[in-house]
Each structure stands twice: as C-alpha cells, then as structure tokens.
Design a protein around this motif. Structure first.
Motif, PDB file in Angstrom:
ATOM      1  N   ARG A  68     -10.126   9.955  -3.085  1.00 22.54           N
ATOM      2  CA  ARG A  68      -9.549   9.788  -4.427  1.00 22.54           C
ATOM      3  C   ARG A  68      -8.108  10.290  -4.474  1.00 22.54           C
ATOM      4  N   ILE A  69      -7.830  11.405  -3.820  1.00 24.53           N
ATOM      5  CA  ILE A  69      -6.462  11.932  -3.795  1.00 24.53           C
ATOM      6  C   ILE A  69      -5.531  10.942  -3.093  1.00 24.53           C
ATOM      7  N   LEU A  70      -5.967  10.448  -1.952  1.00 26.67           N
ATOM      8  CA  LEU A  70      -5.137   9.506  -1.205  1.00 26.67           C
ATOM      9  C   LEU A  70      -4.947   8.205  -1.979  1.00 26.67           C
ATOM     10  N   SER A  71      -6.033   7.689  -2.543  1.00 27.62           N
ATOM     11  CA  SER A  71      -5.982   6.408  -3.237  1.00 27.62           C
ATOM     12  C   SER A  71      -5.243   6.477  -4.567  1.00 27.62           C
ATOM     13  N   ASP A  72      -5.487   7.556  -5.310  1.00 32.72           N
ATOM     14  CA  ASP A  72      -4.946   7.650  -6.674  1.00 32.72           C
ATOM     15  C   ASP A  72      -3.557   8.263  -6.740  1.00 32.72           C
ATOM     16  N   TRP A  73      -3.125   8.921  -5.659  1.00 30.06           N
ATOM     17  CA  TRP A  73      -1.824   9.589  -5.704  1.00 30.06           C
ATOM     18  C   TRP A  73      -0.917   9.195  -4.538  1.00 30.06           C
ATOM     19  N   VAL A  74      -1.364   9.424  -3.324  1.00 24.34           N
ATOM     20  CA  VAL A  74      -0.499   9.183  -2.166  1.00 24.34           C
ATOM     21  C   VAL A  74      -0.219   7.699  -1.978  1.00 24.34           C
ATOM     22  N   TRP A  75      -1.277   6.878  -2.037  1.00 23.64           N
ATOM     23  CA  TRP A  75      -1.133   5.442  -1.791  1.00 23.64           C
ATOM     24  C   TRP A  75      -1.255   4.614  -3.063  1.00 23.64           C
ATOM     25  N   ASP A  76      -1.119   5.232  -4.196  1.00 19.79           N
ATOM     26  CA  ASP A  76      -1.163   4.503  -5.467  1.00 19.79           C
ATOM     27  C   ASP A  76      -0.040   3.466  -5.522  1.00 19.79           C
ATOM     28  N   TRP A  78       2.031   2.725  -7.787  1.00 21.56           N
ATOM     29  CA  TRP A  78       3.264   3.260  -8.367  1.00 21.56           C
ATOM     30  C   TRP A  78       3.988   4.169  -7.391  1.00 21.56           C
ATOM     31  N   ALA A  79       3.249   4.878  -6.548  1.00 21.07           N
ATOM     32  CA  ALA A  79       3.888   5.683  -5.506  1.00 21.07           C
ATOM     33  C   ALA A  79       4.595   4.773  -4.506  1.00 21.07           C
ATOM     34  N   MET A  80       3.960   3.652  -4.178  1.00 24.32           N
ATOM     35  CA  MET A  80       4.574   2.695  -3.264  1.00 24.32           C
ATOM     36  C   MET A  80       5.826   2.074  -3.882  1.00 24.32           C
ATOM     37  N   THR A 104      14.169  -5.743  -4.530  1.00 24.58           N
ATOM     38  CA  THR A 104      13.612  -5.576  -5.873  1.00 24.58           C
ATOM     39  C   THR A 104      12.836  -6.817  -6.299  1.00 24.58           C
ATOM     40  N   GLY A 105      13.448  -7.973  -6.090  1.00 23.55           N
ATOM     41  CA  GLY A 105      12.807  -9.224  -6.475  1.00 23.55           C
ATOM     42  C   GLY A 105      11.533  -9.496  -5.706  1.00 23.55           C
ATOM     43  N   ALA A 106      11.533  -9.194  -4.406  1.00 21.57           N
ATOM     44  CA  ALA A 106      10.342  -9.433  -3.586  1.00 21.57           C
ATOM     45  C   ALA A 106       9.172  -8.589  -4.068  1.00 21.57           C
ATOM     46  N   CYS A 107       9.432  -7.324  -4.365  1.00 21.01           N
ATOM     47  CA  CYS A 107       8.363  -6.450  -4.874  1.00 21.01           C
ATOM     48  C   CYS A 107       7.887  -6.901  -6.253  1.00 21.01           C
ATOM     49  N   ALA A 108       8.822  -7.324  -7.096  1.00 21.12           N
ATOM     50  CA  ALA A 108       8.455  -7.772  -8.436  1.00 21.12           C
ATOM     51  C   ALA A 108       7.622  -9.051  -8.378  1.00 21.12           C
ATOM     52  N   VAL A 109       8.019  -9.983  -7.532  1.00 22.33           N
ATOM     53  CA  VAL A 109       7.260 -11.225  -7.382  1.00 22.33           C
ATOM     54  C   VAL A 109       5.867 -10.937  -6.837  1.00 22.33           C
ATOM     55  N   ALA A 145      -4.164  -2.461  -1.975  1.00 19.31           N
ATOM     56  CA  ALA A 145      -3.968  -2.996  -0.628  1.00 19.31           C
ATOM     57  C   ALA A 145      -2.771  -3.940  -0.565  1.00 19.31           C
ATOM     58  N   MET A 146      -2.636  -4.798  -1.571  1.00 22.18           N
ATOM     59  CA  MET A 146      -1.541  -5.762  -1.559  1.00 22.18           C
ATOM     60  C   MET A 146      -0.189  -5.079  -1.732  1.00 22.18           C
ATOM     61  N   THR A 147      -0.096  -4.124  -2.654  1.00 22.50           N
ATOM     62  CA  THR A 147       1.167  -3.429  -2.885  1.00 22.50           C
ATOM     63  C   THR A 147       1.587  -2.633  -1.661  1.00 22.50           C
ATOM     64  N   ALA A 148       0.648  -1.923  -1.046  1.00 21.91           N
ATOM     65  CA  ALA A 148       0.970  -1.145   0.150  1.00 21.91           C
ATOM     66  C   ALA A 148       1.441  -2.049   1.282  1.00 21.91           C
ATOM     67  N   THR A 149       0.798  -3.199   1.441  1.00 21.62           N
ATOM     68  CA  THR A 149       1.181  -4.130   2.496  1.00 21.62           C
ATOM     69  C   THR A 149       2.584  -4.669   2.256  1.00 21.62           C
ATOM     70  N   ILE A 150       2.882  -5.039   1.025  1.00 25.23           N
ATOM     71  CA  ILE A 150       4.202  -5.582   0.703  1.00 25.23           C
ATOM     72  C   ILE A 150       5.292  -4.538   0.911  1.00 25.23           C
TER      73      ILE A 150
END
Length: 228
Positions: A68-76, A78-80, A104-109, A145-150
């Motif tokens: 939960r700490i890793l998922s909700d904070w470290v790899w959240d 918004w952290a990414m 910026t655009g790539a992350c937003a898309v 998973a998708m945000t971290a990968t991007i």
C-alpha cells in the motif's frame, strides 16, 4: 550525464520507434477487445490469479502494508507526474522548450487516453468480502501501471537522448523496471485490479511512449539538434 552530450543530444532512430509501435499495437488492441467482449478464458484466468493473490494479501498483512505504501505513495500516478514535471522544468531551464512541451503533451495525452478507455470499457474492479485496499472508477486499464510505464519510458528515452553515462543509465533503467513491474504487481496484490488490467496498462503505456517518440522524431524537434 556528459556535459557535451547535453548540449548536442543524439537523434533517436525513427525506424526503431516505428517498429516498436507496430509490434505493440496488435497485442494492445487484442487485449482491449478480449476485455470488452468479456472473453471467458481471460476472465477465468484473471479470477484465478486475483483470488490467489488476495488470499496471500490477507494472510500477509506486513507485505500488504508495504504494498500500500509503494502503490499509494511511491508509485502513485501523481508521484510519477511530479517526476515528469521535474524533467519538464529541467528542460525548460536549459531552453529546450519544444522538448519540454512535447514531454508535457505526451504525458497529458497518455492520461486522457487512459481515462477515456476506463470510461469506455467500464470494467468493474474486483470485489472482496475482506478487502485490503480500495480504489474507484473503472478497472481497465490500470492507471498506476500505465502512468508508470509512460513516465519511466519517456524519461529513459530522454536520458538516452542526452547521452547519460553507463552508470547513470543502468541505475535509472533498474529503477524504472522495478517501478513499472512493482506497481503493477502491487495493484494485483492489493486486489484492486485484475491481472489483465495491469497487462493492459503496461502495453498501452509502452505503445504511448513509442508513438510519442515517433511523433517527436517526425515533428520540429526531430529536425533540430538541441531540442529547442
């Protein structure tokens, strides 16, 4: 990073991005179709894995708290995104405005595609009588998973483009792989995603990175030598 390479980054090979995007498109679309059609073998496999990992999570509260700490904070997500924002600011300070806007655009898309697919597919999340965590909105694809990968994929591309030294490159590569794989596994462990949600996040995130790099190579930035 080497100072000389920072001012004169190497140009990414367009053919590699094209090939990567082509290879990732087929499995991404196939998985999306199977989820949308509720293909029974996939749902059955998802259920078997999810039930097993949820039982482990309930029986191992220490590992679950760490997850939960890793998922909700470290790899959240918004952290990414904050990590991506640091890179954007760094690029802007160096005067690489086009590259900063592209990142910026790539992350937003990527975020828009993720939310759009969630709404369109509207897949229910796993429901447990004894949940160890909770999450809202639709399940497919996994936003974590998708945000971290991007973000990790784009930042690794930037490091390679700006000539990162071998030690820095290997360190960041290991951190990126651990983050991308780790966040996906924690989402399954915590019982808030089906395994195919995470797989979809990884595939669609990697596809987004490949398409973003291809877009950059064919745009104004790909025709300049300093990314400005």
């Amino acid at each position: 990073m080497h100072p000389t390479s920072t001012d004169s980054p190497t140009r990414p090979p367009r053919s590699r991005a094209t090939l990567t995007a082509a290879v990732l498109t087929a499995p991404s679309l196939l998985l999306l179709l199977l989820v949308e059609l509720e293909w029974h073998p996939l749902l059955s496999l998802d259920g078997d894995i999810a039930r097993t990992t949820h039982r482990w999570a309930v029986d191992n509260p220490g590992a679950t708290r760490a997850g939960r700490i890793l998922s909700d904070w470290v790899w959240d997500p918004w952290a990414m995104r904050a990590l991506c924002a640091v890179a954007v600011i760094w690029l802007a300070v160096r005067g690489a405005w086009w590259l900063a806007l592209w990142l910026t655009g790539a992350c937003a898309v990527g975020s828009a595609v993720q939310q759009g697919l969630k709404a369109a597919v509207d897949r229910p999340r796993p429901v447990w009588p004894d949940p160890v965590d909770s999450a809202h909105f639709a399940a497919f694809p996994s936003g974590h998973a998708m945000t971290a990968t991007i973000v990790c994929g784009l930042l690794l591309w930037l490091l390679r483009r700006y000539g990162a030294g071998p030690t820095l490159w290997r360190t960041c590569l290991v951190l990126a792989v651990v983050s991308v794989v780790g966040v996906g596994l924690t989402r399954i462990w915590l019982g808030v995603h089906w395994p195919s949600d995470v797989l979809g996040g990884w595939l669609l995130g990697a596809l987004t990175v490949a398409l973003a790099v291809l877009t950059y190579a064919r745009g104004p930035g790909g025709r300049t030598t300093n990314g400005t």
